[in-house]
Design an enzyme around this catalytic site. Structure first.
Site, PDB file in Angstrom:
ATOM      1  N   HIS A   1      -7.192  -6.210   1.517  1.00  0.00           N
ATOM      2  CA  HIS A   1      -6.133  -5.288   1.116  1.00  0.00           C
ATOM      3  C   HIS A   1      -4.779  -5.677   1.713  1.00  0.00           C
ATOM      4  CE1 HIS A   1      -4.087  -1.686  -0.062  1.00  0.00           C
ATOM      5  NE2 HIS A   1      -4.030  -1.194   1.166  1.00  0.00           N
TER       6      HIS A   1
ATOM      7  N   SER B   1       0.829  -1.200   0.000  1.00  0.00           N
ATOM      8  CA  SER B   1       0.000   0.000   0.000  1.00  0.00           C
ATOM      9  C   SER B   1       0.874   1.265   0.000  1.00  0.00           C
ATOM     10  CB  SER B   1      -0.961  -0.030   1.193  1.00  0.00           C
ATOM     11  OG  SER B   1      -1.997   0.906   1.059  1.00  0.00           O
TER      12      SER B   1
END
Length: 387
Positions: free
Chosen positions: A345, A150
């Site tokens: 995620h 991320s």
């Protein structure tokens, strides 16, 4: 003015025989409650040491520990997370290949202590990484492979593009692409506001992370969440502190255990009375205050990623995350890509075994031009460093 930065770096330890099985979902039998108690970093990493880093703005201080042999896997966590998000992955990867693993807390995250915490620009954080590598390994660093998740993936790209790590052999970016990230920025503040502001304990934070789906692997949540939260500086009765998370967890437990009767209500009441005597926990970093840096992290990221002159691997939780530039680049063979659709995620936390299996292949491939003396063991339970 002099500023101080504590960048926490953790190095891998050999896997401990027995105990928890890395990457397990820890399924519980009928009538058994899941264990949300925190796990120590020492179960997954070997040491934690200090290193001093000098930069143009003053003296920074980091915590570091590293293995002694093999190439270095430099791990960069996502926004709001910490080095501990790599704990379970580290245990798994260290059992498969000969390597050193260094997981660092980026500035203002985890155990960092930053006097000037306002500067979270991509340029500054990328320089931090270069300075840490220089402090750890001097002018002749070993082969290094960067893996970033991320925000950490974006910073890894900026670091590689600026050549802050001259011995970089490869770059792995996990679940971040420019198009999706830029589209998500408009709703990011709403997402951050939807999270609980406080937790009555680290256990409650772990429970929330699992039940909310932020981390789908309970083992990883038990070690990772400790790096995401800290004790509140405000007292319990302060109007600025929310009590919502305790109430939410209690309501969920009541629904799940309604058949157990009044004894649970009595226990919950006692727990509520006890927590009033303790400090609450809140997020380690207020991500809402970092908004001015979001666009700088992700704008132009696809082109920057494609321009990095090293082998590249992109791991995604869904193919819909691939934007136009990356789609074209992937068709042209400019990088390798794998999709793990059943993950959230936090791909490396949810499925550390799968991520490890994918990375061991590229690890061997990336390393071949440098040395033929490293061995890769895809299925061994233990590994001995032979270098």
């Amino acid at each position: 003015m002099e500023k101080q930065l504590h960048l926490n770096l953790l190095a891998s330890r050999p896997p401990v025989p027995g105990g928890l099985q890395s990457g397990s979902k820890m399924r519980m039998g009928p009538g058994r409650k899941r264990d949300f108690s925190p796990l120590s970093w020492s179960q997954y990493f070997e040491t934690m040491e200090d290193v001093e880093v000098d930069n143009d703005n003053g003296k920074d201080i980091s915590f570091t520990a590293s293995g002694q042999h093999g190439p270095v896997l430099l791990l960069l966590h996502g926004g709001g997370h910490s080095a501990l998000s790599w704990a379970v992955f580290t245990e798994v990867i260290y059992s498969r290949i000969n390597c050193r693993v260094v997981a660092m807390d980026l500035r203002a995250h985890g155990d960092t202590k930053v006097k000037n915490s306002d500067d979270l620009s991509a340029e500054t954080m990328a320089k931090d990484i270069g300075k840490v590598v220089e402090a750890l390994y001097g002018e002749n660093p070993p082969p290094i492979m960067m893996i970033g998740h991320s925000m950490g993936g974006a910073i890894a790209v900026h670091t590689a593009a600026a050549n802050h790590v001259p011995s970089l052999l490869g770059l792995c970016v996990i679940d971040v692409v420019e198009g999706t990230a830029m589209d998500a920025l408009n709703s990011m503040q709403n997402f951050l506001r939807s999270r609980p502001k406080t937790f009555k304990s680290v256990e409650n934070a772990i429970e929330w992370s699992v039940k909310s789906g932020q981390i789908r692997n309970i083992e990883s949540a038990r070690v990772s969440m400790g790096g995401q939260v800290k004790k509140c500086e405000e007292p319990l009765n302060s109007p600025g502190v929310s009590k919502s998370i305790g109430e939410v967890i209690i309501e969920e437990e009541e629904e799940e255990e309604e058949e157990e009767g009044e004894s649970n209500h009595k226990r919950k009441k006692e727990d509520d009375q006890e927590v009033k005597k303790e400090s609450l926990y809140t997020w380690q970093i207020d991500l809402s205050k970092t908004e001015k840096y979001w666009e700088g992290w992700f704008s132009g990221l696809s082109a920057l990623f494609l321009s990095c002159p090293v082998p590249k691997l992109l791991l995604l939780a869904g193919v819909d995350r691939l934007d136009k530039d990356l789609t074209i680049g992937q068709m042209q063979g400019k990088f390798q890509m794998q999709v793990l659709p059943q993950c959230g995620h936090a791909v490396h936390e949810d499925a550390p075994e799968k991520v490890t299996c994918l990375f061991t292949v590229v690890f061997h491939y990336w390393l071949e031009p440098v040395s033929k003396h490293f061995t890769v063991r895809l299925y061994s339970a233990h590994v001995t460093n032979k270098l």
